[in-house]
Design an enzyme around this catalytic site. Structure first.
Site, PDB file in Angstrom:
ATOM      1  N   VAL A 121      -3.746 -43.193   1.105  1.00 47.28           N
ATOM      2  CA  VAL A 121      -4.977 -42.853   0.379  1.00 47.28           C
ATOM      3  C   VAL A 121      -4.774 -43.033  -1.125  1.00 47.28           C
ATOM      4  O   VAL A 121      -5.634 -43.563  -1.821  1.00 47.28           O
ATOM      5  CB  VAL A 121      -5.462 -41.426   0.719  1.00 47.28           C
ATOM      6  N   CYS A 122      -3.619 -42.622  -1.633  1.00 45.71           N
ATOM      7  CA  CYS A 122      -3.330 -42.774  -3.063  1.00 45.71           C
ATOM      8  C   CYS A 122      -3.278 -44.253  -3.444  1.00 45.71           C
ATOM      9  O   CYS A 122      -3.781 -44.651  -4.500  1.00 45.71           O
ATOM     10  CB  CYS A 122      -2.014 -42.097  -3.414  1.00 45.71           C
ATOM     11  N   ASP A 123      -2.686 -45.050  -2.590  1.00 46.85           N
ATOM     12  CA  ASP A 123      -2.624 -46.494  -2.777  1.00 46.85           C
ATOM     13  C   ASP A 123      -4.046 -47.059  -2.855  1.00 46.85           C
ATOM     14  O   ASP A 123      -4.396 -47.778  -3.800  1.00 46.85           O
ATOM     15  CB  ASP A 123      -1.844 -47.110  -1.611  1.00 46.85           C
TER      16      ASP A 123
END
EC number: 1.11.1.24
Length: 172
Positions: free
Chosen positions: A64-66
């Protein structure tokens, strides 16, 4: 005494405690000391006079951060120099640099809260149990007044990209 907010967020379904205040629209954004790399520090005043989208992620090495960082990098390219886009995590500077080079991230300023955690505490995103920063989005105007804020309730959820980008476009 630092404020703690229990029961307002979860990490993979497990309740976590956020350290620091919950910022609201209209609040003056607090200053912070954060690292650009292993030795060089930065603060909010280094970006004075600029409209800022601050994308907070727990770790760039998660899906998700990516995705969040890649999405805002694309949007930053579309908006040119109208606003600056900052990603903050507690990843070590080496990991941030590696991620950006392999993912082609060239429009995001990456800053790390790994050393002091002052950003996390000042913006109410420091997860006490994990010492990571909770996923959140802050948009600050050129005078550092909070114009948009989204604290995610679940660490693994995506933010509302369109709402954040619409709020940003209204300031430009």
């Amino acid at each position: 005494m630092t404020q703690e907010r229990a029961g307002v967020a979860t990490a993979k379904g497990y309740p976590v405690t956020l350290v620091g205040p919950e910022l609201k629209i209209g609040d003056q954004a607090p200053d912070f000391k954060i690292n650009q790399d292993l030795l060089k520090e930065a603060s909010l005043s280094d970006y004075a006079g600029k409209i800022k989208l601050i994308s907070v992620v727990p770790s760039l090495d998660t899906p998700v951060c990516d995705s969040q960082t890649r999405r805002f990098n694309v949007e930053a390219a579309k908006l040119g120099d109208e606003a600056i886009f900052i990603t903050i995590s507690v990843d070590l500077p080496f990991a941030q640099s590696r991620f950006c080079s392999t993912a082609g991230i060239d429009r995001m300023i990456t800053l790390t809260d790994y050393k002091h955690r002052t950003f996390g505490e000042a913006y109410g995103v420091l997860i006490k149990e994990l010492q990571l920063d909770m996923r959140a989005i802050f948009i600050l105007d050129a005078n550092n007044t909070v114009q948009y804020v989204e604290y995610l309730k679940e660490m693994t959820d995506h933010p509302d990209y369109e709402a954040a980008l619409n709020a940003l476009r209204e300031l430009i």
